[in-house]
Design a protein around this motif. Structure first.
Motif, mmCIF file in Angstrom:
data_model
loop_
_atom_site.group_PDB
_atom_site.id
_atom_site.type_symbol
_atom_site.label_atom_id
_atom_site.label_comp_id
_atom_site.label_asym_id
_atom_site.label_seq_id
_atom_site.Cartn_x
_atom_site.Cartn_y
_atom_site.Cartn_z
ATOM 1 N N LEU A 553 0.854 -1.180 0.000
ATOM 2 C CA LEU A 553 0.000 0.000 0.000
ATOM 3 C C LEU A 553 0.892 1.232 0.000
ATOM 4 O O LEU A 553 1.698 1.418 0.913
ATOM 5 N N ALA A 554 0.734 2.070 -1.041
ATOM 6 C CA ALA A 554 1.608 3.223 -1.159
ATOM 7 C C ALA A 554 1.391 4.187 -0.003
ATOM 8 O O ALA A 554 2.335 4.707 0.571
ATOM 9 N N LYS A 555 0.107 4.407 0.331
ATOM 10 C CA LYS A 555 -0.203 5.424 1.340
ATOM 11 C C LYS A 555 -0.820 4.772 2.543
ATOM 12 O O LYS A 555 -1.785 4.037 2.424
ATOM 13 N N CYS A 556 -0.308 5.070 3.715
ATOM 14 C CA CYS A 556 -0.960 4.568 4.907
ATOM 15 C C CYS A 556 -0.627 5.474 6.075
ATOM 16 O O CYS A 556 0.455 5.402 6.637
ATOM 17 N N TYR A 557 -1.592 6.343 6.374
ATOM 18 C CA TYR A 557 -1.398 7.286 7.478
ATOM 19 C C TYR A 557 -2.455 7.036 8.542
ATOM 20 O O TYR A 557 -3.198 6.058 8.488
#
Lengths: 600, 361
Positions: A553-557
């Motif tokens: 997953l490229a984005k995980c905030y």
């Protein structure tokens, strides 16, 4: 009830033409079932049936109809399943009747299954009375359909009632036609008992409940009866009819349809088509038409989770209580672990069993491609029956292999002779005959290897005849064929559950089709996977499944945790439906891929 | 108490083709009403100090100067000790806004550049051009905000590896401290998704990612998370709060927070938010949830998970709890176990999802 006031009949129809709705309406009109008790389509009592719109389990209902002539009539309505896998059961149900109500949808007209079942009914000497249903729909074309019935089937439809089973319109007329046109049963009440078994089910408290049509004589509680096919004797403990609730009666009389119980432990002993007679005073001959139940198709069933092997066995045992045609025995596959080799009447039967196991017993299953039973003649003179390609002995030990052939009779409007013959030729068929039934209908007869028709033959036949053709087939024995085992190797490992037996002439073609198909079905994994087809260790086709490169997953905030976790859970679910074979995850569809030969 | 606070500003001057965050076209009155509600929500938080605050969006810089001042004023009741970040977009930052930010203590910006390639910007339906970017940097220089991160996106169908390299070359030549670079995701709900946009093929996409890692690592920007690269000393402390799975508060539309074993998510529905029902759902996480999520976030960080710290914080034994998953993935060369840190290897970061699925017992 005097015999002349009894009417035994079935309702036959194409799927969705309104068979069950008409049955419901008849039960209502005869006050057999109070409206408030009415579960829509009461005859189909399994969920699965209702969902698929097909009837698998036969059932019989008795009802009293006060006719316009002032007399009370006893109707026995016998339900029939509607698929080629069950054509033997259908024919036995029909054999329990004197007549059949043929329902044709006024918006659809005559369709393939209509034809197939009408011919079965006519074969069983039934009086067929047509009715035209759904005339309340705006798109109804009753007159055109009336003409179709006369022209395509050859039945007199001039008196066919125009009904709406949904609203009840003219259903009364149907009941009157049943009284007037279907003959009363003609057995001899004084003769020795002779009853036809057309269905049974297992009741955990009373043993097997047997559904019969009394052809001659009578069956009393307390009598000792005998099944003529296997000679087993039992004492009748209970008898009665269903309305549709069970009603006990001291005896079933000549001409009647009903059930009895006799502390019978296993449905296997109660064979559809068999004749019941008295142990003391047996009839001279069994009723005609009995056939031994035969598994036509075998496949392996494996739990995706090996720990559930015992659950699968329990589930199969429970299903078998009510389904004598289901056979199974334990088997082991290197690829799939512990499972069962199961025998079925045909592919629909296989699908239904599989679906019930998954749905009612909550099992995740892998099914291997269905196979027929091959007769393997060994060099040493031994003959082995092999229902699983994976266990075929090595080629050098085999003298030759014989495979089951069937004689297939395809009934169709004459316009489709060309496509039907082409299909049969492609399936290694041997032409036998074309019989012109009349100026519009033909029967095309071919001898075909059973293995060629178990998979998609019926679907193909329907599509090339716009749904009009019907198929009936019977086993005619084994014939020597140029057959050979084809291994499928994934990541260099032969996968036993993917092995298949192919005709040598088609091996190359099938090998490349299967490997290409597997390449599409098996998802990319972390490494490249070769897929090969091999005959006697020689690779004849190959494809590669490329490795996937990224799964991250490229984005995980902070705001993504829930959503991203769900994504992972979905990926995990996807994996669960697959079987890990060595280091490769193989999805269920892959095990069926060996059969699909469409893509060239 | 939570270490960090996230504040969401759901407005944009123009909605981008790839964006699936909670946002709307900017309108002055709507923004005004939104700030009214946000103010109430912020006031409901106890007056505590945060190590980091992050104002994200949407585009916070889409607010008017007056509104921005109002927002920063609202936040002034929380002392911020380490890092105070705001997202800005080149088309909507002005000199005035930059000065305001500085005045209120914002010491880090994240600039939504996405690409320096005008053709690609058009493809992703972005509004800004090269001149806007130049201006943005000038305003930040004038305000004296020097800790700057830029966002980039790769993986477009019409993009070549050379195009990516050009963006990287431009990026490292700029006066920045940090790069976040994301693989394009096409969501159904976005404009690109509705158009049925297909992204770069897998091989090209993979090569782009590898190129990015090689290039940035060797140009002074050390990769410290899947998609994040920083000069020494400039890692995003706020985002590390998430990855180290520490507590944070969230305020604004669709914002999330976590305190201990409680995670909440504000409503995604504008109308509801404006009516004052901010809170969407709140879930209580089991001990196993907490541990898994901590692993899921922690393995994203290249340094890995500090096992001793992890075991202390979550009262567990990480290595024995996940013995099998760890053994299998170590065997495959995807994980390494050093004395006190577990990390994904160079190969492992490409397939982190697979590793995590093994951890989902």
């Amino acid at each position: 009830m005097e015999q002349k006031y009894i009417r035994n009949f079935s309702i036959i129809a194409h799927i969705d033409h309104g068979k069950s709705t008409l049955a419901d309406r008849i039960l209502e009109l005869t006050n057999t079932v109070e409206q408030r008790d009415m579960v829509s389509q009461i005859l189909d009592d399994m969920d699965l049936e209702r969902e698929r719109g097909i009837t698998i389990k036969l059932n019989a209902v008795s009802l009293i109809y006060k006719a316009d002539d002032g007399h009370d009539y006893l109707f026995h309505l016998i339900d029939t399943p509607g698929h080629v896998d069950f054509s033997y059961e259908v024919s036995r149900s029909l054999a329990a009747c004197e007549g059949a109500v043929l329902v044709v949808d006024a918006t659809q007209g005559v369709e393939a299954q209509t034809l197939a079942n009408v011919y079965l009914a006519i074969d069983n000497n039934l009086m067929v009375i047509p009715v035209i249903n759904k005339v309340d729909l705006p798109s109804a074309m009753p007159e055109q359909v009336r003409e179709e019935i006369e022209h395509d089937i050859g039945l007199d439809a001039s008196d066919a009632p125009l009904i709406s089973a949904k609203t009840g319109l003219n259903v009364h007329q149907v009941l009157e036609n049943i009284v007037r046109e279907i003959p009363a049963p003609d057995g001899d009440p004084k003769a020795p008992l002779q009853a036809l078994i057309f269905d049974s089910y297992y009741d955990p408290y009373r043993g097997v409940i047997v559904f019969v049509r009394i052809k001659n004589g009578e069956l009393k509680v307390g009598d000792t009866i005998k099944f003529m096919s296997n000679g087993l004797s039992y004492q009748v403990t209970e008898a009665g009819i269903r309305s549709p609730k069970e009603i006990n009666k001291p005896k079933l009389e000549c001409g009647e349809v009903g059930w009895f119980a006799a502390s019978i432990k296993s449905v296997k002993d109660v064979r559809v088509g068999d004749t019941v007679t008295g142990a003391e005073r047996p009839c001279r001959e069994p009723l005609p038409g009995y056939r031994e139940m035969q598994s036509m198709v075998y496949c392996g069933l494996y739990p995706t989770d090996n720990a559930r092997y015992n659950d699968l066995r329990d589930a199969l045992e429970k299903l078998q209580l009510n389904d004598a045609s289901l056979k199974f025995e334990a088997e082991t596959s290197q690829a799939l672990g512990f499972g069962f080799r199961c025998g079925f009447l045909g592919l629909l039967h296989m699908d239904v069993v599989q679906e019930r196991l998954e749905r009612e017993y909550n099992l995740d299953l892998i099914a291997t491609a269905p196979s027929v039973i091959y007769e393997v003649h060994m060099v040493n003179g031994e003959v082995r029956m092999v229902d699983n390609p994976a266990v075929l002995p090595p080629n050098q030990m085999i003298e030759y292999i014989a495979e089951p052939y069937v004689k297939a009779a395809i009934m169709s409007p004459s316009d489709y002779i060309g496509p039907i013959m082409e299909l049969c030729q492609n399936k290694r068929g041997i032409y036998q005959d074309i019989i012109y039934m009349d100026d519009t209908r033909v029967q095309v007869v071919y001898e075909l290897p059973l293995s060629e028709i178990i998979f998609d033959f019926f679907d193909k036949l329907k599509s090339c005849t716009r749904g009009y053709a019907s198929l009936d087939y019977e086993l005619i024995g084994y014939r020597k064929s140029e057959l050979s085992k084809m291994d499928i190797l994934i990541n260099g490992e032969p996968i036993d559950a993917l092995a298949c037996i192919v005709h040598t002439q088609f091996a190359y073609q099938r090998g490349s089709a299967i490997t290409r198909k597997l390449k599409d079905i098996i998802p990319k994994q972390q490494f490249e996977i070769p897929v090969q087809a091999a005959l006697s260790g020689k690779v004849i086709a190959r494809t590669n499944i490329k490795a996937y490169r990224k799964n991250v997953l490229a984005k995980c905030y902070g705001g993504d945790v829930s959503r991203k976790k769900k994504l992972l859970e979905q990926q995990k679910e996807g994996k669960k439906r697959m079987k890990a074979v060595g280091s490769v995850d193989i999805p269920q569809e892959a095990f069926m891929a060996v059969l699909s030969m469409d893509e060239e | 108490m939570a270490d960090s606070l996230y504040v969401h500003i759901p407005f944009c001057r123009q909605v981008c083709g790839y964006c699936d965050f909670a946002k709307a076209r900017y309108s002055e009155t709507l923004a005004e009403r939104y700030l009214d509600e946000l103010e109430k929500e912020l006031l409901s938080l106890p007056e505590t100090a945060f190590k980091t605050v992050y104002i994200g969006g949407g585009t916070p810089s889409a607010l008017s100067e007056k509104q921005l001042e109002r927002l920063l004023q609202m936040l002034s009741r929380f002392p911020i000790s380490e890092e105070y970040t705001m997202e800005v977009n080149p088309e909507s930052l002005s000199e005035g806004k930059a000065l305001l930010m500085k005045k209120h203590g914002i010491n880090r910006v994240s600039i939504g550049i996405q690409s320096f390639n005008e053709r690609l910007l058009q493809e992703m339906e972005r509004q800004h051009d090269a001149r806007d970017i130049t201006n943005t940097f000038r305003y930040l220089d004038q305000a004296g905000i020097t800790n700057r991160s830029i966002d980039l996106i790769y993986g477009f169908h019409s993009q070549s590896v050379e195009d990516v390299l050009k963006d990287l070359e431009t990026a490292v030549s700029m006066d920045i401290t940090h790069v976040s670079i994301y693989d394009l995701e096409v969501h159904e709900s976005t404009s690109l998704g509705r158009k049925g946009y297909t992204k770069a093929d897998e091989e090209t996409d993979f090569l782009m990612y590898q190129t990015i890692i090689d290039y940035l690592n060797s140009h002074g920007f050390q990769q410290y998370e899947i998609s994040n690269f920083a000069k020494a000393g400039y890692r995003s402390r706020h985002n590390l709060t998430y990855w180290q799975y520490r507590d944070y508060q969230g305020a604004g539309l669709a914002a999330c927070g976590k305190t201990g074993n409680i995670r909440y998510e504000n409503t995604h529905n504008f109308a509801e938010y404006l009516k004052g029902s901010w809170r969407g759902e709140q879930i209580t996480l089991s001990h196993d949830d907490l541990i898994f999520e901590a692993v899921m976030m922690g393995l994203r960080v290249i340094e890995g998970i500090d096992i001793a710290d992890f075991n202390r914080r979550f009262a567990c034994d990480l290595v024995s709890k996940y013995r099998q998953a760890i053994a299998e993935n170590t065997e495959r060369g995807l994980l390494t176990l050093t004395e006190d840190r577990r990390k994904v290897t160079g190969q492992g970061i490409y397939v982190l999802n697979d590793i995590l699925i093994d951890f989902m017992n």
